[in-house]
Design a protein around this motif. Sequence first.
Motif, PDB file in Angstrom:
ATOM      1  N   GLY A   1       0.785  -1.229   0.000  1.00 18.28           N
ATOM      2  CA  GLY A   1       0.000   0.000   0.000  1.00 18.28           C
ATOM      3  C   GLY A   1       0.815   1.276   0.000  1.00 18.28           C
ATOM      4  O   GLY A   1       0.251   2.359   0.152  1.00 18.28           O
ATOM      5  N   CYS A   2       2.129   1.165  -0.185  1.00 19.89           N
ATOM      6  CA  CYS A   2       2.985   2.357  -0.152  1.00 19.89           C
ATOM      7  C   CYS A   2       2.868   3.173  -1.438  1.00 19.89           C
ATOM      8  O   CYS A   2       2.442   2.683  -2.478  1.00 19.89           O
ATOM      9  CB  CYS A   2       4.447   1.950   0.015  1.00 19.89           C
ATOM     10  SG  CYS A   2       4.890   1.413   1.675  1.00 19.89           S
ATOM     11  N   ALA A   3       3.270   4.436  -1.329  1.00 17.99           N
ATOM     12  CA  ALA A   3       3.559   5.255  -2.505  1.00 17.99           C
ATOM     13  C   ALA A   3       5.047   5.099  -2.792  1.00 17.99           C
ATOM     14  O   ALA A   3       5.872   5.097  -1.874  1.00 17.99           O
ATOM     15  CB  ALA A   3       3.215   6.718  -2.251  1.00 17.99           C
ATOM     16  N   PHE A   4       5.414   4.952  -4.075  1.00 18.66           N
ATOM     17  CA  PHE A   4       6.791   4.687  -4.455  1.00 18.66           C
ATOM     18  C   PHE A   4       7.397   5.882  -5.184  1.00 18.66           C
ATOM     19  O   PHE A   4       6.730   6.535  -5.985  1.00 18.66           O
ATOM     20  CB  PHE A   4       6.863   3.445  -5.351  1.00 18.66           C
ATOM     21  CG  PHE A   4       6.579   2.167  -4.631  1.00 18.66           C
ATOM     22  CD1 PHE A   4       5.271   1.741  -4.455  1.00 18.66           C
ATOM     23  CD2 PHE A   4       7.591   1.383  -4.121  1.00 18.66           C
ATOM     24  CE1 PHE A   4       4.987   0.566  -3.783  1.00 18.66           C
ATOM     25  CE2 PHE A   4       7.328   0.200  -3.468  1.00 18.66           C
ATOM     26  CZ  PHE A   4       6.018  -0.205  -3.290  1.00 18.66           C
ATOM     27  N   PHE A   5       8.673   6.118  -4.907  1.00 22.54           N
ATOM     28  CA  PHE A   5       9.403   7.222  -5.519  1.00 22.54           C
ATOM     29  C   PHE A   5      10.773   6.735  -5.982  1.00 22.54           C
ATOM     30  O   PHE A   5      11.357   5.823  -5.387  1.00 22.54           O
ATOM     31  CB  PHE A   5       9.585   8.368  -4.511  1.00 22.54           C
ATOM     32  CG  PHE A   5       8.310   8.898  -3.939  1.00 22.54           C
ATOM     33  CD1 PHE A   5       7.654   9.973  -4.519  1.00 22.54           C
ATOM     34  CD2 PHE A   5       7.738   8.306  -2.811  1.00 22.54           C
ATOM     35  CE1 PHE A   5       6.471  10.455  -3.986  1.00 22.54           C
ATOM     36  CE2 PHE A   5       6.556   8.782  -2.273  1.00 22.54           C
ATOM     37  CZ  PHE A   5       5.919   9.859  -2.870  1.00 22.54           C
ATOM     38  N   HIS A   6      11.282   7.364  -7.032  1.00 18.68           N
ATOM     39  CA  HIS A   6      12.618   7.056  -7.523  1.00 18.68           C
ATOM     40  C   HIS A   6      13.668   7.801  -6.722  1.00 18.68           C
ATOM     41  O   HIS A   6      13.440   8.923  -6.257  1.00 18.68           O
ATOM     42  CB  HIS A   6      12.761   7.488  -8.985  1.00 18.68           C
ATOM     43  CG  HIS A   6      12.096   6.563  -9.955  1.00 18.68           C
ATOM     44  ND1 HIS A   6      12.311   5.202  -9.952  1.00 18.68           N
ATOM     45  CD2 HIS A   6      11.241   6.807 -10.978  1.00 18.68           C
ATOM     46  CE1 HIS A   6      11.610   4.655 -10.923  1.00 18.68           C
ATOM     47  NE2 HIS A   6      10.944   5.599 -11.556  1.00 18.68           N
ATOM     48  N   GLY A   7      14.830   7.199  -6.567  1.00 16.83           N
ATOM     49  CA  GLY A   7      15.942   7.875  -5.916  1.00 16.83           C
ATOM     50  C   GLY A   7      17.238   7.118  -6.132  1.00 16.83           C
ATOM     51  O   GLY A   7      17.277   6.067  -6.794  1.00 16.83           O
ATOM     52  N   GLU A   8      18.313   7.643  -5.565  1.00 17.20           N
ATOM     53  CA  GLU A   8      19.617   6.992  -5.588  1.00 17.20           C
ATOM     54  C   GLU A   8      20.275   7.161  -4.227  1.00 17.20           C
ATOM     55  O   GLU A   8      20.038   8.170  -3.544  1.00 17.20           O
ATOM     56  CB  GLU A   8      20.532   7.586  -6.668  1.00 17.20           C
ATOM     57  CG  GLU A   8      20.115   7.276  -8.089  1.00 17.20           C
ATOM     58  CD  GLU A   8      21.101   7.853  -9.098  1.00 17.20           C
ATOM     59  OE1 GLU A   8      21.681   8.931  -8.810  1.00 17.20           O
ATOM     60  OE2 GLU A   8      21.312   7.249 -10.154  1.00 17.20           O
TER      61      GLU A   8
END
Length: 430
Positions: free
Chosen positions: A234-241
């Motif tokens: 149920g999470c919201a996902f984001f791109h990162g490094e």
Amino acid sequence: MDGTEGSAGQPGPAERSHRSSVSSVGARAADVLVYLADDTVVPLAVENLPSLSAHELHRAVREVLQLPDIALDVFALWLVSPLLDEPFLQFRRNVFFPKRRELQIHDEEVLRLLYEEAKGNVLAVRYPCDVEDCEALGALVCRVQLGPYQPGRLAACDLREKLDSFLPAHLCKRGQSLFAALRGRGARAGPGEQGLLNAYRQVQEVGSDGGCEAALGTHYRAYLLKCHELPFYGCAFFHGEVDKPAQGFLHRGGRKPVSVAISLEGVHVIDSREKHVLLGLRFQELSWDHTSPEEEEPILWLEFDGDSEGTPVNKLLKIYSKQAELMSSLIEYCIELSQAAEPAGPQDSATGSPSDPSSSPAPVQRPKLRRQGSVVSSRIQHLSTIDYVEDGKGIRRVKPKRTTSFFSRQLSLGQGSYTVVQPGGSLEQG
């Protein structure tokens, strides 16, 4: 809000980048396309689109799908843009909808939509799962798509053609070698196929009315209940490094791509390539902030307790992302919602409130995921973190003994278990 790629079985980023949720625009009307998690399209003929509110559009989707009122809380409209081009609208699970309320849903169509979304995230390894869990979840997909298991009707080899409909791609073992291809259809089943078939045999078939065959809604619910064991469901996902730990004689590091999963419970950092959790923190266990240095990429900072060679230390993790400010705001809002919510009952958050007479009976307490080497266990050793001096005036690589947190943003009102390391001597330069 979500900049990540779509689920398995859906068009890839290149194809989606050419999508548009407005298919035609006339003088007063427009055909709006809203996508479901299974990539089904809901076309809407909308009058005066510029003045239409999100609530009105959400209601229009619910009316077309004939969903009950609970769908207003369960689902949200998401703007999705995998390649940061023209976004499209997707109707999917609301990240602010509690899991305990999800188990009180009885409408089969609502359960199906939640099931389709969760299944897509599992197959795309957006939800990393251990092999045993992949097989258990895949078995429920087999039951939904193929019907009840019947001895002698289906062999493990028969699952091979559609294996990627049931298991994530890395478990399908396709194209292993020329020898494997020459073995033909009559060859011995691979471990993924056999494990899936064994799990398929064990799917329960007792219906809610006592009949010998359960309704599909029962299997949708079972799939969701299994997914609730995953900490990032149920999470919201984001791109990162994130920075890699320095390796070799020259101490070369570099960066690795990650997904940052944020929910009402906490934050998880997932290795995008290896498909396992690098760091999992509840909000009570962290302090955070974001910075946007001039001419540099924005950074989300996570601070948490750890140890260095057996010595308690406090660690800083830098997550480089253009979505750093958005992630920071979402963390803050999730904490506010959690503090405003009523305290949960004696059971964990996945159960219904015992004081609510209309809620479903509390399910049996589920075992926690404690497997050694589980993909959902943190791998802090794969992260490069920073430790800093106690006065907060400078940041340098040290083995710290400090008296104050570098950040002021953390769970308040005495609810957090995150504590600073007290000074016990002079700082040791790392």
